[in-house]
Design a protein around this motif. Structure first.
Motif, PDB file in Angstrom:
ATOM      1  N   GLU A  99       0.791  -1.127  -0.013  1.00 22.95           N
ATOM      2  CA  GLU A  99      -0.036   0.063   0.116  1.00 22.95           C
ATOM      3  C   GLU A  99       0.640   1.401  -0.013  1.00 22.95           C
ATOM      4  O   GLU A  99       0.522   2.353  -0.535  1.00 22.95           O
ATOM      5  CB  GLU A  99      -1.106   0.182   1.235  1.00 22.95           C
ATOM      6  CG  GLU A  99      -0.591   0.469   2.488  1.00 22.95           C
ATOM      7  CD  GLU A  99       0.238  -0.631   3.361  1.00 22.95           C
ATOM      8  OE1 GLU A  99       1.168  -0.208   4.324  1.00 22.95           O
ATOM      9  OE2 GLU A  99       0.379  -1.675   2.954  1.00 22.95           O
ATOM     10  N   GLU A 121      -7.704 -12.252  -5.572  1.00 23.47           N
ATOM     11  CA  GLU A 121      -8.656 -11.610  -4.397  1.00 23.47           C
ATOM     12  C   GLU A 121      -8.227 -12.216  -3.244  1.00 23.47           C
ATOM     13  O   GLU A 121      -8.186 -11.438  -2.061  1.00 23.47           O
ATOM     14  CB  GLU A 121     -10.134 -11.940  -4.636  1.00 23.47           C
ATOM     15  CG  GLU A 121     -11.062 -11.362  -3.831  1.00 23.47           C
ATOM     16  CD  GLU A 121     -11.359 -12.364  -2.498  1.00 23.47           C
ATOM     17  OE1 GLU A 121     -11.927 -11.596  -1.651  1.00 23.47           O
ATOM     18  OE2 GLU A 121     -11.125 -13.403  -2.658  1.00 23.47           O
ATOM     19  N   LEU A 124      -6.179 -10.600  -0.181  1.00 21.98           N
ATOM     20  CA  LEU A 124      -6.773  -9.438   0.872  1.00 21.98           C
ATOM     21  C   LEU A 124      -6.952 -10.141   2.256  1.00 21.98           C
ATOM     22  O   LEU A 124      -7.042  -9.436   3.180  1.00 21.98           O
ATOM     23  CB  LEU A 124      -7.920  -8.949   0.168  1.00 21.98           C
ATOM     24  CG  LEU A 124      -7.663  -7.977  -0.928  1.00 21.98           C
ATOM     25  CD1 LEU A 124      -9.386  -7.429  -1.441  1.00 21.98           C
ATOM     26  CD2 LEU A 124      -7.253  -6.633  -0.586  1.00 21.98           C
ATOM     27  N   ASP A 132      -6.344  -6.248   6.131  1.00 25.68           N
ATOM     28  CA  ASP A 132      -6.567  -4.927   6.767  1.00 25.68           C
ATOM     29  C   ASP A 132      -5.798  -3.698   6.558  1.00 25.68           C
ATOM     30  O   ASP A 132      -5.630  -2.875   7.357  1.00 25.68           O
ATOM     31  CB  ASP A 132      -6.578  -5.612   8.203  1.00 25.68           C
ATOM     32  CG  ASP A 132      -7.569  -6.367   8.605  1.00 25.68           C
ATOM     33  OD1 ASP A 132      -8.934  -6.497   8.007  1.00 25.68           O
ATOM     34  OD2 ASP A 132      -7.173  -7.419   9.389  1.00 25.68           O
ATOM     35  N   LEU A 134      -4.343  -2.851   2.874  1.00 25.20           N
ATOM     36  CA  LEU A 134      -4.345  -2.422   1.497  1.00 25.20           C
ATOM     37  C   LEU A 134      -5.774  -1.547   1.282  1.00 25.20           C
ATOM     38  O   LEU A 134      -5.581  -0.479   0.821  1.00 25.20           O
ATOM     39  CB  LEU A 134      -4.283  -3.397   0.358  1.00 25.20           C
ATOM     40  CG  LEU A 134      -4.382  -3.005  -1.158  1.00 25.20           C
ATOM     41  CD1 LEU A 134      -2.984  -2.073  -1.185  1.00 25.20           C
ATOM     42  CD2 LEU A 134      -4.414  -4.141  -2.096  1.00 25.20           C
ATOM     43  N   GLU A 135      -6.891  -2.255   1.336  1.00 29.42           N
ATOM     44  CA  GLU A 135      -7.980  -1.490   1.058  1.00 29.42           C
ATOM     45  C   GLU A 135      -8.454  -0.178   2.124  1.00 29.42           C
ATOM     46  O   GLU A 135      -8.956   0.837   1.981  1.00 29.42           O
ATOM     47  CB  GLU A 135      -9.191  -2.482   1.021  1.00 29.42           C
ATOM     48  CG  GLU A 135      -9.180  -3.255  -0.284  1.00 29.42           C
ATOM     49  CD  GLU A 135     -10.755  -4.111  -0.461  1.00 29.42           C
ATOM     50  OE1 GLU A 135     -11.310  -3.620  -1.393  1.00 29.42           O
ATOM     51  OE2 GLU A 135     -10.881  -4.795   0.309  1.00 29.42           O
ATOM     52  N   MET A 138      -6.334   2.819   0.771  1.00 32.41           N
ATOM     53  CA  MET A 138      -6.892   3.119  -0.680  1.00 32.41           C
ATOM     54  C   MET A 138      -8.200   4.143  -0.063  1.00 32.41           C
ATOM     55  O   MET A 138      -8.465   5.099  -0.491  1.00 32.41           O
ATOM     56  CB  MET A 138      -7.485   2.111  -1.350  1.00 32.41           C
ATOM     57  CG  MET A 138      -6.630   1.190  -2.034  1.00 32.41           C
ATOM     58  SD  MET A 138      -7.292  -0.167  -2.939  1.00 32.41           S
ATOM     59  CE  MET A 138      -5.978  -0.913  -3.969  1.00 32.41           C
ATOM     60  N   ALA A 139      -8.953   3.660   0.943  1.00 27.07           N
ATOM     61  CA  ALA A 139      -9.903   4.429   1.554  1.00 27.07           C
ATOM     62  C   ALA A 139      -9.368   5.764   2.108  1.00 27.07           C
ATOM     63  O   ALA A 139     -10.007   7.082   2.074  1.00 27.07           O
ATOM     64  CB  ALA A 139     -10.562   3.745   2.557  1.00 27.07           C
ATOM     65  N   ARG A 149     -12.918   6.032  -5.894  1.00 30.37           N
ATOM     66  CA  ARG A 149     -13.064   4.695  -6.334  1.00 30.37           C
ATOM     67  C   ARG A 149     -14.252   4.715  -7.305  1.00 30.37           C
ATOM     68  O   ARG A 149     -15.397   5.047  -7.177  1.00 30.37           O
ATOM     69  CB  ARG A 149     -13.435   3.467  -5.537  1.00 30.37           C
ATOM     70  CG  ARG A 149     -13.473   2.223  -5.856  1.00 30.37           C
ATOM     71  CD  ARG A 149     -13.216   1.303  -4.979  1.00 30.37           C
ATOM     72  NE  ARG A 149     -14.554   1.024  -4.209  1.00 30.37           N
ATOM     73  CZ  ARG A 149     -14.943   0.244  -3.237  1.00 30.37           C
ATOM     74  NH1 ARG A 149     -13.995  -0.551  -2.213  1.00 30.37           N
ATOM     75  NH2 ARG A 149     -16.195   0.120  -2.799  1.00 30.37           N
ATOM     76  N   ARG A 152     -15.198  -2.073  -8.126  1.00 32.63           N
ATOM     77  CA  ARG A 152     -14.488  -2.948  -7.259  1.00 32.63           C
ATOM     78  C   ARG A 152     -15.275  -4.326  -7.752  1.00 32.63           C
ATOM     79  O   ARG A 152     -16.388  -4.201  -7.316  1.00 32.63           O
ATOM     80  CB  ARG A 152     -14.356  -2.685  -5.813  1.00 32.63           C
ATOM     81  CG  ARG A 152     -13.687  -3.630  -5.129  1.00 32.63           C
ATOM     82  CD  ARG A 152     -14.111  -3.579  -3.453  1.00 32.63           C
ATOM     83  NE  ARG A 152     -13.338  -4.319  -2.588  1.00 32.63           N
ATOM     84  CZ  ARG A 152     -13.816  -5.577  -2.373  1.00 32.63           C
ATOM     85  NH1 ARG A 152     -14.663  -6.234  -2.924  1.00 32.63           N
ATOM     86  NH2 ARG A 152     -12.941  -6.646  -1.683  1.00 32.63           N
ATOM     87  N   ILE A 167      -9.848  -3.294  -8.941  1.00 29.08           N
ATOM     88  CA  ILE A 167     -10.465  -2.097  -8.184  1.00 29.08           C
ATOM     89  C   ILE A 167      -9.959  -0.993  -9.116  1.00 29.08           C
ATOM     90  O   ILE A 167      -8.564  -0.831  -9.514  1.00 29.08           O
ATOM     91  CB  ILE A 167      -9.442  -1.990  -7.106  1.00 29.08           C
ATOM     92  CG1 ILE A 167      -9.868  -2.967  -6.053  1.00 29.08           C
ATOM     93  CG2 ILE A 167     -10.091  -0.631  -6.253  1.00 29.08           C
ATOM     94  CD1 ILE A 167      -9.156  -3.281  -4.720  1.00 29.08           C
ATOM     95  N   TYR A 169      -9.768   3.146  -9.638  1.00 22.86           N
ATOM     96  CA  TYR A 169      -9.838   4.473  -9.341  1.00 22.86           C
ATOM     97  C   TYR A 169      -9.610   5.697 -10.222  1.00 22.86           C
ATOM     98  O   TYR A 169      -8.584   5.563 -10.965  1.00 22.86           O
ATOM     99  CB  TYR A 169      -8.729   4.747  -8.205  1.00 22.86           C
ATOM    100  CG  TYR A 169      -9.216   4.145  -6.668  1.00 22.86           C
ATOM    101  CD1 TYR A 169      -9.757   4.957  -5.796  1.00 22.86           C
ATOM    102  CD2 TYR A 169      -8.634   2.837  -6.573  1.00 22.86           C
ATOM    103  CE1 TYR A 169     -10.083   4.244  -4.515  1.00 22.86           C
ATOM    104  CE2 TYR A 169      -9.041   2.151  -5.361  1.00 22.86           C
ATOM    105  CZ  TYR A 169      -9.899   2.934  -4.391  1.00 22.86           C
ATOM    106  OH  TYR A 169     -10.119   2.440  -2.931  1.00 22.86           O
TER     107      TYR A 169
END
Length: 172
Positions: A99, A121, A124, A132, A134-135, A138-139, A149, A152, A167, A169
């Motif tokens: 990340e 996938e 993740l 807990d 990477l996403e 991103m957020a 985004r 997804r 995903i 963006y």
């Protein structure tokens, strides 16, 4: 259109495989980039930490620039706002991108451009560098107003029967 591809498949290969097998594997994932050329993308650069992969990429004769570097928190030798899009296929894998590279990807894409990230996938949930992390990263970048985004999507049979995730963006 300017476009960058970042990926490496070395962690997915048998390191005892022959050069022919490596070339076949490269051809399998690089076919997507051949399709981009057919759709009018002409300024395509490749970034990879493996010079061997870049030698294979050079044989495709579709890349304007081959950059041997690791994508991470440090700036790449690429000007800000250079690309219309980045496609990162299989770059997020064990021992590859984490990340901490996301701000650098955003930096080199023009406002209004896209970053498309596709990987297995299961990473993740199984890989500690993504689980807990990477996403949520991103957020946070979205909360900071750096990107939005767009999509997804989880899809089947991405790699050896494993599900994939894409995903997308849009850089602001």
């Amino acid at each position: 259109m300017d476009y960058i591809q970042t990926t490496s498949i070395e962690t997915h290969l048998d390191h005892n495989s022959t050069p022919e097998a490596l070339a076949k594997s490269y051809d399998d994932w690089s076919g997507t980039y051949d399709e981009l050329v057919k759709k009018g993308f002409t300024n395509i650069d490749a970034v990879d930490g493996s010079q061997k992969m870049l030698y294979l990429a050079e044989k495709k004769q579709i890349y304007r620039r081959l950059i041997c570097d690791f994508v991470g928190p440090n700036p790449l030798d690429i000007e800000k706002d250079t690309y219309d899009a980045i496609a990162c296929c299989a770059g997020f894998a064990a021992g590859h991108l984490k990340e901490d590279c996301l701000p650098e990807l955003i930096r080199v894409v023009k406002p209004g451009g896209y970053i498309v990230i596709t990987f297995r996938e299961e990473w993740l949930h199984l890989y500690e560098d993504f689980k807990d992390k990477l996403e949520p990263a991103m957020a946070r970048l979205q909360e900071q107003g750096l990107w939005d985004r767009v999509n997804r999507e989880i899809f089947s049979n991405y790699y050896q029967g494993k599900d994939g995730i894409t995903i997308v963006y849009k850089v602001l």
